[in-house]
Design an enzyme around this catalytic site. Sequence first.
Site, short mmCIF file in Angstrom:
data_model
loop_
_atom_site.label_atom_id
_atom_site.label_comp_id
_atom_site.label_asym_id
_atom_site.label_seq_id
_atom_site.Cartn_x
_atom_site.Cartn_y
_atom_site.Cartn_z
N HIS A 17 0.77 -1.19 0.06
CA HIS A 17 -0.01 0.04 0.03
C HIS A 17 0.91 1.17 -0.07
CE1 HIS A 17 -3.78 2.27 1.51
NE2 HIS A 17 -2.78 3.34 1.18
N HIS A 19 1.38 5.36 -1.77
CA HIS A 19 1.07 6.56 -2.77
C HIS A 19 2.19 7.00 -3.23
CE1 HIS A 19 -3.02 6.71 -0.95
NE2 HIS A 19 -2.38 6.21 0.12
N LEU A 20 2.17 6.97 -4.72
CA LEU A 20 3.49 7.47 -5.17
C LEU A 20 3.23 8.72 -6.14
CD1 LEU A 20 5.36 4.36 -6.77
CD2 LEU A 20 5.84 5.46 -4.70
N ARG A 21 2.09 9.14 -5.99
CA ARG A 21 1.63 10.46 -6.75
C ARG A 21 1.88 10.26 -8.09
NH1 ARG A 21 -1.32 11.06 -2.11
NH2 ARG A 21 -0.32 11.96 -0.62
N ASN A 45 -5.27 7.07 -6.11
CA ASN A 45 -6.20 8.52 -5.71
C ASN A 45 -5.33 9.74 -6.07
OD1 ASN A 45 -4.13 7.95 -3.82
ND2 ASN A 45 -5.28 9.20 -2.07
N LYS A 103 -9.67 -0.74 -5.43
CA LYS A 103 -9.69 -0.03 -3.98
C LYS A 103 -11.07 0.94 -3.78
CE LYS A 103 -7.85 2.13 -0.50
NZ LYS A 103 -6.77 2.71 0.02
N HIS A 140 -10.48 1.14 2.43
CA HIS A 140 -10.14 2.18 3.48
C HIS A 140 -11.35 2.11 4.22
CE1 HIS A 140 -8.70 6.35 4.72
NE2 HIS A 140 -9.77 6.15 5.20
N HIS A 178 -4.50 -0.32 6.29
CA HIS A 178 -3.99 0.15 7.33
C HIS A 178 -4.82 0.39 8.52
CE1 HIS A 178 -6.59 3.09 5.35
NE2 HIS A 178 -6.08 3.46 4.14
N LEU A 223 -4.92 9.39 7.93
CA LEU A 223 -6.01 8.92 7.89
C LEU A 223 -5.94 7.50 7.48
CD1 LEU A 223 -8.21 11.63 6.55
CD2 LEU A 223 -8.19 10.83 8.86
N ASP A 251 1.79 2.75 3.68
CA ASP A 251 0.53 4.14 3.34
C ASP A 251 1.54 5.12 3.07
OD1 ASP A 251 -1.41 5.31 2.67
OD2 ASP A 251 -2.13 5.44 4.77
N ALA A 267 -3.77 15.01 5.32
CA ALA A 267 -3.66 13.79 5.88
C ALA A 267 -2.46 12.99 5.16
CB ALA A 267 -4.76 13.02 6.06
O1 DOR Z 1 -3.25 9.81 5.38
C1 DOR Z 1 -3.66 9.34 4.44
N1 DOR Z 1 -3.05 10.21 3.24
N2 DOR Z 1 -4.57 8.55 4.29
C2 DOR Z 1 -4.96 8.35 2.97
O2 DOR Z 1 -6.08 7.51 3.09
C3 DOR Z 1 -4.76 8.84 1.73
C4 DOR Z 1 -3.61 9.40 2.10
C5 DOR Z 1 -3.16 10.46 0.78
O3 DOR Z 1 -3.35 9.99 -0.45
O4 DOR Z 1 -2.50 11.58 1.41
ZN ZN Z 2 -3.32 5.08 1.54
#
Ligand code: DOR
Ligand code: ZN
Length: 348
Positions: A17, A19-21, A45, A103, A140, A178, A223, A251, A267
């Site tokens: 899990h 997030h690489l943006r 996302n 997801k 989530h 998470h 989060l 995460d 977050a």
């Molecule tokens: O803290 C978080 N950041 N929780 C998430 O579910 C998304 C993530 C984000 O993409 O920044």
């Molecule tokens: Zn996440």
Amino acid sequence: MNQSPEQITIRQPDDWHVHLRDGAMLQSVASYTARQFARAIIMPNLAPPVTDTKMAQAYQDRILAAVPDHDGFTPLMTCYLTDGADAADIEWGFASGVFTAAKLYPANATTNSAHGVTDVANIMPVLEQMEKIGMPLLIHGEVTDADVDVFDREAVFIERTLSKLVTQLPGLKVVFEHITTADAVDFVNEAGPHVGATITPQHLHINRNAMFEGGIRPHAYCLPVAKREQHRLALRKAATSGSAKYFLGTDSAPHEIHAKESACGCAGIFNAPYALESYATVFDEEGALDKLEGFASEHGPNFYGLPLNEGTVTLQRSTTIVPENIEAGGATIVPFHAGQELQWRLVR
Ligand code: DOR
Ligand code: ZN
């Protein structure tokens, strides 16, 4: 295994899990993940979100282009589910190997989740089909109702949504992402073998006090939000138990410093740079270094039905000083454990 070794070598891990943006941020952060992990489950996302096979394929290409020096790193792509999710495209994406999972973000639960699912009933046909084809659903798990306390959102999600979902679709592979509560640990322990969970480094290290230590601490905010100490202890017990239901998912969620240190801070905790050192510290503190390999490198692939990695990584007991900031292509990001020392170091 000797419980206080100076060095451990484990099968190469994966991050289930992350997030690489995209764009400049992707260029800056991707190699932190690729230098440690053979594979990573990539969160969809983005803005706009990755909702179909074509978008996922293009995003995968951008990720691979961002890690040219890391031969063999495989980004495993996920589909962002919306109320209008296209079952035929998702099936095609999974069958053709582009998608590894889908997801479920409850609408407005977190960063870029405005297009998420407003009611699980709306995507039931998609979930039924995923059950049939063996495609994992990553969740989530938080309700978003304004009248539910932010610290209770995970527990209420289990009660209102998740327990029903796993009863309705007993063959659906579900990863409760998470997890942050003892309630989630109890739920996962009691569920069947199709239900697993990822656990982040931050939820093993901090409780909710970290957000208010001497003032408001935006870099400890993610989060689902960190909970009380009793929950952190339950997560540490689950992660280090050796149970095949729990596996590594950082995460890691980078945001530029100004987006965190703001009147409405984002977050997300950027833990990718020292993720393995951070997990190793926890397993060491729990006297469970012999359980790290299962959690980091075996339980995830076994759950997903993927082969174990062939390579290894070595961690040494020696001090790692985590920098206060990480400069990333003109941007500044504050990493998890900023300014602290970790007692392990990844030496390859
Ligand atoms: O803290 C978080 N950041 N929780 C998430 O579910 C998304 C993530 C984000 O993409 O920044
Ligand atoms: Zn996440």
